[in-house]
Write a protein that holds these residues in place. Structure first.
Motif, mmCIF file in Angstrom:
data_model
loop_
_atom_site.group_PDB
_atom_site.id
_atom_site.type_symbol
_atom_site.label_atom_id
_atom_site.label_comp_id
_atom_site.label_asym_id
_atom_site.label_seq_id
_atom_site.Cartn_x
_atom_site.Cartn_y
_atom_site.Cartn_z
ATOM 1 N N PHE A 45 0.818 -1.010 0.088
ATOM 2 C CA PHE A 45 -0.237 -0.144 -0.134
ATOM 3 C C PHE A 45 0.615 1.872 -0.390
ATOM 4 O O PHE A 45 1.998 1.306 0.606
ATOM 5 C CB PHE A 45 -1.040 0.339 0.991
ATOM 6 C CG PHE A 45 -0.147 0.478 3.003
ATOM 7 C CD1 PHE A 45 -0.305 1.358 2.899
ATOM 8 C CD2 PHE A 45 -0.013 -1.097 3.118
ATOM 9 C CE1 PHE A 45 0.163 1.952 4.367
ATOM 10 C CE2 PHE A 45 0.534 -1.131 4.459
ATOM 11 C CZ PHE A 45 1.151 0.364 4.996
ATOM 12 N N HIS A 46 0.261 2.571 -0.439
ATOM 13 C CA HIS A 46 1.228 3.588 -0.306
ATOM 14 C C HIS A 46 0.269 4.599 -0.143
ATOM 15 O O HIS A 46 -0.700 5.079 -0.713
ATOM 16 C CB HIS A 46 1.543 4.048 -1.877
ATOM 17 C CG HIS A 46 2.754 5.221 -1.754
ATOM 18 N ND1 HIS A 46 2.805 5.718 -3.090
ATOM 19 C CD2 HIS A 46 3.453 5.949 -0.548
ATOM 20 C CE1 HIS A 46 3.401 7.235 -2.348
ATOM 21 N NE2 HIS A 46 3.972 6.867 -1.893
ATOM 22 N N ASP A 47 0.042 5.493 1.513
ATOM 23 C CA ASP A 47 -0.778 6.496 2.105
ATOM 24 C C ASP A 47 -0.245 7.670 1.474
ATOM 25 O O ASP A 47 -0.982 8.720 1.193
ATOM 26 C CB ASP A 47 -0.828 6.300 3.586
ATOM 27 C CG ASP A 47 -1.573 4.856 4.337
ATOM 28 O OD1 ASP A 47 -2.565 4.844 3.011
ATOM 29 O OD2 ASP A 47 -1.062 4.555 5.065
ATOM 30 N N ARG B 142 7.552 8.953 7.559
ATOM 31 C CA ARG B 142 6.341 7.502 7.011
ATOM 32 C C ARG B 142 7.000 6.054 6.537
ATOM 33 O O ARG B 142 6.425 4.801 6.584
ATOM 34 C CB ARG B 142 5.166 7.918 5.803
ATOM 35 C CG ARG B 142 3.965 7.005 6.247
ATOM 36 C CD ARG B 142 3.111 7.215 7.580
ATOM 37 N NE ARG B 142 1.524 6.827 7.391
ATOM 38 C CZ ARG B 142 0.805 7.554 6.979
ATOM 39 N NH1 ARG B 142 0.447 8.212 6.917
ATOM 40 N NH2 ARG B 142 0.017 6.478 7.314
ATOM 41 N N ASP C 209 5.584 2.464 8.375
ATOM 42 C CA ASP C 209 4.838 1.273 8.415
ATOM 43 C C ASP C 209 5.188 0.111 8.081
ATOM 44 O O ASP C 209 5.513 -1.029 8.354
ATOM 45 C CB ASP C 209 4.445 1.926 7.046
ATOM 46 C CG ASP C 209 3.320 2.688 7.511
ATOM 47 O OD1 ASP C 209 2.620 2.519 7.863
ATOM 48 O OD2 ASP C 209 2.883 3.166 6.552
#
Length: 662
Positions: free
Chosen positions: A300-302, A421, A425
């Motif tokens: 995922f990549h927020d 970030r 994660d």
């Protein structure tokens, strides 16, 4: 040659220090993904060829002295990367630490050479500003973390390309022979290392000849550089010669190459140029926004919105500076043009391959985009002093400085946000699915607690990292071999089977039944956040009497008049995770005249071909390649008459097969 610039040197040192910190944080993470340790996984087998787990995936005949490969699993990926890592792993032993060391050294090389490249491409006192682009790149998580993925193979040749460009700048008057030769050698070696570097060839040739005057012997430049390129690319031809010797003829080599190209689907599967171009731009965009490495490692990549803003800035500022340079000096255009041209030409050639290329193939363009960005910022600042008299000089300076400062701030802040970030994660999960450190933990557990076990790894993604992590000291196979399991359990060796994800109970029970045992304990290996990655089952050894294969699978027999042929096993399961079988073939020519007879084999509707020869009453054992649908036919060698034949029957797989993560 320009004189030494202290400010450029300081920019390089700062970039290297920043990279060492950024790359060193959480250095054990993520886990070792299959292609992220290819071809370094071969090193334990090079250091100890007799290791029980040494099962390299190498093209036919491509082992020099049965130890040193030239090609690895395909002809598009050479072994330069392997031999760069070999001395370091001989010194420090093969493991995550030594792997990160060699990956980090390549990252340092890219940063240092990129800074030199942009500094030499920039005129005036702003050269150090351009070189500082390396500092921004050193903090970009897309670059830092790509070195820990399969993209490392695509980034490894970049220092070779940059070194070649630094040695062969065509603007220099009459570059020396050794520089041309060395530059060509470095470029040829980069293409051997990974075929995508051939995409840069048009720009590399332009780079060599730009600025050549009419009276200069340009042909000399071309010949010397091409000789160097041939030297650098020579291992490719050596690998082809080894292939040819293994296959037996040039015709066989050509046929193999054509078949290899078809299996690799070199030009992709989509039919239209628009689809190809869309695939290229999508993958390239996913790299410069940071989407690709995040999704590979974390799934995922927020921070995608931040990545898009950064990508627009990185691409937009060089285009803006180039547009302004068109109205000004040719020197400014020549400075910004090369890195942009390298990127554009690469994308144009890549569009021929379409979706056959993936995100990691475009990671080499990210440093080039930073180079263009650094030169553009330096150009914006440096050109302020040349504004028209009608415009207030201070006002024009303020505008250009504001654009430069704002763009650098956007990229720096985006990288700082994304890098921070990312590590939060990454620590939470340890990497997702096949990037999880669960694979590393499994390998360490096996090496420490079950070193005598044999491990079966039929699902994709496990063979290479486990072979590397266990230094090839753990016996392992990429198929489940029930008869081997039976034999080794009776010999006192534990057997461990691994399948991806969860819900593999039926397969484990089926395999235990084939091995003649009750199912063993099933262990679920998870990410750090508890998400399951794969399961393993361990079968414990015990004393037993050996069970012959035909006791379970029977014997296929056929008779024609008094002649007969038998194949054991008579039937096999078609499960993709099971190994091919070893079959025993017994025949009796009966009343047929003659002392020797041939046995021919064929699969399904394919033509029969000779396999072996023996007496009228004889038997032979195959290698581990017998499969469902295979026919064994007794043939009179004089008349080629088919006397009698038997076929291995197919048993459908009784359990679900597909459970492999994407």
């Amino acid at each position: 040659m320009r004189r030494f610039d202290t400010r450029v040197a300081i920019a390089i040192v700062l970039a290297v220090l920043a990279f060492v910190v950024a790359f060193g944080v959480d250095w054990r993470l993520p886990g070792l993904y299959m292609d992220a340790v290819n071809p370094e996984y071969l090193i334990p087998g090079i250091l100890d060829p007799s290791a029980p787990g040494n099962r390299p995936w190498i093209l036919p005949g491509n082992m020099v002295a049965d130890r040193y490969p030239i090609f690895t699993g395909s002809i598009y990926h050479g072994s330069a990367q392997l031999y760069f890592a070999l001395p370091w792993m001989m010194l420090f032993d093969a493991g995550v630490g030594s792997l990160r060391l060699v990956q980090g050294l390549v990252g340092v090389g890219i940063l240092a050479l990129l800074a030199l490249f942009v500094a030499r491409s920039t005129l005036g006192y702003t050269r150090w500003v351009a070189a500082s682009a390396a500092l921004l790149l050193a903090l970009d998580p897309s670059f830092v973390m790509s070195l820990r993925t399969q993209a490392y193979s695509c980034l490894f040749p970049l220092p070779l390309l940059l070194g070649s460009l630094l040695l062969t700048d065509g603007r220099e008057s009459r570059p020396s022979t050794w520089r041309l030769l060395a530059g060509g050698t470095l470029y040829g070696l980069s293409v051997f290392s990974y075929f995508i570097y051939a995409f840069f060839a048009p720009v590399v040739l332009w780079w060599i000849f730009r600025g050549t005057s009419r009276g200069e012997p340009w042909l000399r430049r071309a010949i010397v550089w091409l000789v160097g390129a041939a030297i650098g690319y020579a291992p490719f031809f050596a690998g082809l010669l080894l292939l040819r010797d293994n296959l037996g003829s040039w015709d066989a080599l050509v046929g193999w190459l054509l078949n290899h190209g078809e299996r690799m689907k070199v030009m992709g599967e989509s039919s239209g140029a628009i689809e190809h171009l869309r695939a290229v731009l999508t993958d390239f965009g996913s790299v410069i926004t940071g989407d690709w490495p995040h999704r590979m490692i974390l799934q995922f990549h927020d921070g995608r919105a931040v990545g898009v803003i950064k990508a627009v800035t990185l691409a937009g500022v060089p285009i803006l500076a180039l547009a302004l340079a068109l109205r000004r000096t040719a020197d400014a255009r020549r400075s910004i043009g090369p890195p942009l041209l390298l990127t554009i030409v690469f994308l144009a050639v890549a569009s021929l391959f379409g979706e056959r290329l993936d995100g990691h193939h475009y990671t080499a363009l990210q440093p080039l985009l930073y180079a263009a960005f650094g030169i553009a910022v330096a150009t914006l600042i440096g050109s302020a002093s040349g504004t028209p008299a009608s415009a207030p000089k201070a006002g024009r300076w303020s505008l250009r400085a504001a654009i430069a400062f704002a763009s650098v701030s956007i990229v720096a802040c985006a990288n700082a946000f994304d890098l921070t970030r990312f590590h939060v994660d990454l620590r939470a999960s340890g990497g997702a699915q096949l990037y999880s450190d669960a694979i590393d933990r499994f390998a360490a557990d096996m090496q420490q607690n079950d070193p005598d076990a044999t491990v079966y790894l039929p699902d994709w993604g496990f063979v290479m990292p486990i072979m590397f992590m266990t230094r090839a000291r753990l016996a392992q196979f990429e198929w489940v071999d029930p008869m081997r399991m039976r034999r080794e359990l009776c010999e006192g060796k534990p057997q461990v089977v691994v399948f991806s994800r969860t819900g593999n109970g039926e397969k484990f029970h089926f395999i235990a039944d084939l091995a003649g045992r009750e199912p063993g304990p099933i262990t679920t290996w998870t990410q750090r956040d508890g998400t399951p990655v794969f399961e393993s089952m361990r079968l414990s050894p015990r004393e037993c009497s050996t069970l012959h294969e035909d006791e379970q699978f029977g014997t296929a027999a056929a008779e024609a008049s008094s002649a007969s042929i038998e194949v054991s096993p008579s039937s096999v399961y078609t499960c993709s995770f099971l190994s091919p079988s070893i079959a025993t073939v017994r025949w009796d020519a009966g009343g047929e005249s003659g002392e020797e007879f041939d046995v021919w084999i064929g699969v399904e509707s394919r033509p029969l071909k000779p396999w072996t020869q023996g007496a009228a009453h004889d038997e032979r054992t195959t290698g581990q390649w017998a499969q469902a649908g295979m026919r064994f036919v007794l043939v009179d060698p004089r008349t080629k008459k088919e006397i009698v034949g038997a076929r291995i029957q197919s048993l459908g797989c009784p359990v679900p097969e597909s459970n492999t993560p994407s």
